[in-house]
Design a protein around this motif. Structure first.
Motif, PDB file in Angstrom:
ATOM      1  N   ILE A   1       0.642  -1.516  -0.034  1.00 25.54           N
ATOM      2  CA  ILE A   1       0.307   0.253   0.022  1.00 25.54           C
ATOM      3  C   ILE A   1       0.970   1.433  -0.222  1.00 25.54           C
ATOM      4  O   ILE A   1       2.127   1.019   0.227  1.00 25.54           O
ATOM      5  CB  ILE A   1      -0.997   0.156   1.544  1.00 25.54           C
ATOM      6  CG1 ILE A   1      -0.286  -0.229   2.719  1.00 25.54           C
ATOM      7  CG2 ILE A   1      -1.999  -1.016   1.298  1.00 25.54           C
ATOM      8  CD1 ILE A   1      -1.422   0.769   3.722  1.00 25.54           C
ATOM      9  N   SER A   2       0.798   2.191  -0.723  1.00 26.24           N
ATOM     10  CA  SER A   2       0.959   3.557  -0.434  1.00 26.24           C
ATOM     11  C   SER A   2       1.642   4.327   0.960  1.00 26.24           C
ATOM     12  O   SER A   2       0.662   3.870   1.857  1.00 26.24           O
ATOM     13  CB  SER A   2       0.091   4.304  -1.438  1.00 26.24           C
ATOM     14  OG  SER A   2      -0.979   4.858  -0.578  1.00 26.24           O
ATOM     15  N   HIS A   3       2.183   5.539   0.897  1.00 22.19           N
ATOM     16  CA  HIS A   3       2.979   6.039   2.055  1.00 22.19           C
ATOM     17  C   HIS A   3       1.891   7.211   2.271  1.00 22.19           C
ATOM     18  O   HIS A   3       1.541   6.813   4.134  1.00 22.19           O
ATOM     19  CB  HIS A   3       4.012   6.807   1.818  1.00 22.19           C
ATOM     20  CG  HIS A   3       5.380   5.779   1.411  1.00 22.19           C
ATOM     21  ND1 HIS A   3       6.371   6.454   1.080  1.00 22.19           N
ATOM     22  CD2 HIS A   3       5.714   4.612   1.530  1.00 22.19           C
ATOM     23  CE1 HIS A   3       6.724   5.772   0.439  1.00 22.19           C
ATOM     24  NE2 HIS A   3       7.196   4.621   1.609  1.00 22.19           N
ATOM     25  N   THR A   4       1.000   7.505   1.409  1.00 18.83           N
ATOM     26  CA  THR A   4      -0.922   8.098   2.206  1.00 18.83           C
ATOM     27  C   THR A   4      -1.515   7.138   3.024  1.00 18.83           C
ATOM     28  O   THR A   4      -2.082   7.729   4.152  1.00 18.83           O
ATOM     29  CB  THR A   4      -1.542   8.745   0.802  1.00 18.83           C
ATOM     30  OG1 THR A   4      -0.017   9.323   0.303  1.00 18.83           O
ATOM     31  CG2 THR A   4      -1.849   9.371   1.100  1.00 18.83           C
ATOM     32  N   ASP A   5      -1.541   6.094   1.830  1.00 19.97           N
ATOM     33  CA  ASP A   5      -2.558   5.197   2.525  1.00 19.97           C
ATOM     34  C   ASP A   5      -2.766   4.656   3.511  1.00 19.97           C
ATOM     35  O   ASP A   5      -3.825   4.721   4.694  1.00 19.97           O
ATOM     36  CB  ASP A   5      -3.433   4.013   1.686  1.00 19.97           C
ATOM     37  CG  ASP A   5      -4.079   4.452   0.180  1.00 19.97           C
ATOM     38  OD1 ASP A   5      -5.058   5.569   0.134  1.00 19.97           O
ATOM     39  OD2 ASP A   5      -4.349   3.504  -0.803  1.00 19.97           O
ATOM     40  N   TYR A   6      -1.033   3.912   3.948  1.00 20.59           N
ATOM     41  CA  TYR A   6      -1.142   3.978   4.778  1.00 20.59           C
ATOM     42  C   TYR A   6      -0.877   4.818   6.386  1.00 20.59           C
ATOM     43  O   TYR A   6      -1.581   4.126   7.838  1.00 20.59           O
ATOM     44  CB  TYR A   6       0.597   3.317   5.298  1.00 20.59           C
ATOM     45  CG  TYR A   6       1.103   2.395   6.064  1.00 20.59           C
ATOM     46  CD1 TYR A   6       0.443   1.787   7.066  1.00 20.59           C
ATOM     47  CD2 TYR A   6       2.193   1.586   6.325  1.00 20.59           C
ATOM     48  CE1 TYR A   6       0.738   0.525   8.278  1.00 20.59           C
ATOM     49  CE2 TYR A   6       3.235   0.617   6.951  1.00 20.59           C
ATOM     50  CZ  TYR A   6       1.813  -0.008   7.902  1.00 20.59           C
ATOM     51  OH  TYR A   6       2.711  -0.997   8.305  1.00 20.59           O
ATOM     52  N   THR A   7      -0.646   6.322   6.158  1.00 18.61           N
ATOM     53  CA  THR A   7      -0.380   7.016   7.325  1.00 18.61           C
ATOM     54  C   THR A   7      -1.755   7.064   7.504  1.00 18.61           C
ATOM     55  O   THR A   7      -2.442   7.486   8.449  1.00 18.61           O
ATOM     56  CB  THR A   7       0.126   8.298   5.975  1.00 18.61           C
ATOM     57  OG1 THR A   7       1.030   7.961   6.453  1.00 18.61           O
ATOM     58  CG2 THR A   7      -0.028   9.485   7.529  1.00 18.61           C
ATOM     59  N   ASP A   8      -2.864   8.026   6.701  1.00 15.74           N
ATOM     60  CA  ASP A   8      -4.556   7.608   7.014  1.00 15.74           C
ATOM     61  C   ASP A   8      -5.047   6.561   7.303  1.00 15.74           C
ATOM     62  O   ASP A   8      -5.911   6.680   8.305  1.00 15.74           O
ATOM     63  CB  ASP A   8      -5.047   7.023   5.499  1.00 15.74           C
ATOM     64  CG  ASP A   8      -4.817   8.593   4.497  1.00 15.74           C
ATOM     65  OD1 ASP A   8      -4.479   9.970   5.246  1.00 15.74           O
ATOM     66  OD2 ASP A   8      -5.187   8.533   3.544  1.00 15.74           O
ATOM     67  N   LEU A   9      -4.287   5.044   7.167  1.00 16.46           N
ATOM     68  CA  LEU A   9      -5.025   4.136   8.569  1.00 16.46           C
ATOM     69  C   LEU A   9      -4.740   4.530  10.022  1.00 16.46           C
ATOM     70  O   LEU A   9      -5.413   4.332  10.565  1.00 16.46           O
ATOM     71  CB  LEU A   9      -4.614   2.715   7.764  1.00 16.46           C
ATOM     72  CG  LEU A   9      -4.246   1.721   8.829  1.00 16.46           C
ATOM     73  CD1 LEU A   9      -5.722   1.015   8.786  1.00 16.46           C
ATOM     74  CD2 LEU A   9      -3.726   0.391   8.636  1.00 16.46           C
ATOM     75  N   VAL A  10      -3.469   5.289  10.363  1.00 16.18           N
ATOM     76  CA  VAL A  10      -2.807   4.983  11.381  1.00 16.18           C
ATOM     77  C   VAL A  10      -4.083   6.137  12.041  1.00 16.18           C
ATOM     78  O   VAL A  10      -3.916   6.473  13.134  1.00 16.18           O
ATOM     79  CB  VAL A  10      -1.628   5.609  11.006  1.00 16.18           C
ATOM     80  CG1 VAL A  10      -1.026   5.903  12.763  1.00 16.18           C
ATOM     81  CG2 VAL A  10      -0.690   4.525  10.843  1.00 16.18           C
ATOM     82  N   LYS A  11      -3.593   7.662  11.231  1.00 17.52           N
ATOM     83  CA  LYS A  11      -5.448   8.584  11.505  1.00 17.52           C
ATOM     84  C   LYS A  11      -6.509   8.284  12.198  1.00 17.52           C
ATOM     85  O   LYS A  11      -6.948   8.984  13.007  1.00 17.52           O
ATOM     86  CB  LYS A  11      -5.066   9.723  10.434  1.00 17.52           C
ATOM     87  CG  LYS A  11      -3.176  10.481  10.634  1.00 17.52           C
ATOM     88  CD  LYS A  11      -3.801  11.449   9.359  1.00 17.52           C
ATOM     89  CE  LYS A  11      -2.338  11.556   8.462  1.00 17.52           C
ATOM     90  NZ  LYS A  11      -2.128  12.668   7.214  1.00 17.52           N
TER      91      LYS A  11
END
Lengths: 234, 234
Positions: free
Chosen positions: A45-55
């Motif tokens: 998965i992309s860096h953005t999608d992964y970060t969104d999951l954490v957010k």
């Protein structure tokens, strides 16, 4: 004075991402800010999608999350962060990218200086002396297998006991770690899912309800009890 | 004109070492001589013990076995051999030692020239373009992940299907291969235990009774039937 949580896994069966760690996360990131290192990209998965999951997973905690990929200068971002979380995925990719961005040494330095750190899976594996007890596929060639060394041993996350009566002839986790010890001398801790290491000041404590399996070179592996102190493991 | 057997595993459940492959081995090593490459050291056993296992397993075949570690000049031994078998164990260790002894390129050359070759597990993995779809732990840092490339794709030996209803959160084999394909484009064949690839002249054929799982970048994985021709997999 180290202040870190090194968890075997981000997610327990039947739970949402980070759910079982939320009390620890609340306690760890007192400054309510977190720099997320998404480099390990689980499943690609992309860096953005992964970060969104954490957010999304932390939205009820009041902790503000920003991805390291959002910064022009990752080194500066690590240097200035009030707390860091490295998520799981592929350890080879994570290590390659940390070296490529020249932040492996810096990350070690800020953790040793007390910046709160959370690792899960690959993010925990890299806290050891080397990444050489990872379970991941070598999908990219990193410049070195050396990692943060914020604990004086190696970590095997997602530790799995041998399956009784298995007919499969691939190596068990224990066999793989024994092979590691034919060429390397540092101890290895097999952290089962649901376990984590708590690094606080000078102490290393096993947390969670499960025992952890300790492998030392030329010794019979043994189990460490929950809440036991692992300061002497080196 | 290649002449090789690339087997997923050396041993099937309930059988002795190499037992299920004996008819293939009899057919492959017509010159009744075999150079054994013991470098992968499964479970850390010595080169001598590993070679003795092969000698014992083949004692009724009339095939003479000598270990590569018994030669002062490994390159010359590979060059002059009438047949080569690379056994399983740790792929990182195998690859490191092949490079260190300067025989990776030479091994490729003799296989391409028709020296009969048998690989099992790690010995099969290295026949692919790179070792990057190994299941093994990175217990030593090899100078490269590039391997023999005697087939134009990568191989995942001991391929395991996802365990239905598993509560473990470590990645499945399929997830790991998908992660490989986010950074690499060559196809991957997941060879189940009991399957092997037969390389004869220009043909690559799937042998054994099981299907094999084929992974191509950006495509849904599919099953190749036993006896199917894989010449177009690249």
């Amino acid at each position: 004075m180290k202040n870190a949580i090194l968890a075997s896994t981000s997610t327990l069966h039947g739970q949402t991402y980070l759910e079982y760690l939320l009390p620890e996360i609340q306690e760890l990131f007192k400054e309510r800010e977190l720099l997320f290192i998404p480099y390990a990209r689980p499943g690609g998965i992309s860096h953005t999608d992964y970060t969104d999951l954490v957010k999304k997973s932390l939205e009820n905690t009041g902790i503000a999350v920003k991805g390291l990929h959002e910064y022009e200068d990752p080194a500066q971002a690590v240097q200035e962060s009030k707390g860091i979380f490295t998520g799981g995925g592929n350890t080879f990719l994570l290590v390659e990218k940390l070296y490529r961005n020249n932040i492996m040494g810096l990350l070690r330095q800020v953790i040793l200086q007390g910046t709160p750190y959370l690792g899960t899976s690959a993010g925990t594996n890299i806290a050891g002396l080397t990444m050489q007890t990872t379970n991941d596929m070598p999908i990219i060639y990193p410049p070195s297998f050396q990692t943060l060394g914020v604990v004086p041993f190696n970590i095997n996350p997602h530790y799995l006991d041998p399956v009784l009566n298995s007919t499969h002839k691939g190596e068990t986790r224990e066999t793989r770690i024994r092979e590691f010890h034919t060429l390397n001398t540092q101890p290895v801790i097999g952290l089962r899912e649901g376990s984590w290491l708590e690094l606080k000041g000078g102490n290393i404590t096993l947390r969670g309800n499960l025992t952890a399996r300790i492998f030392k070179v030329n010794e019979t592996p043994f189990e460490a009890e929950p809440s036991s102190n692992l300061n002497d493991l080196k």
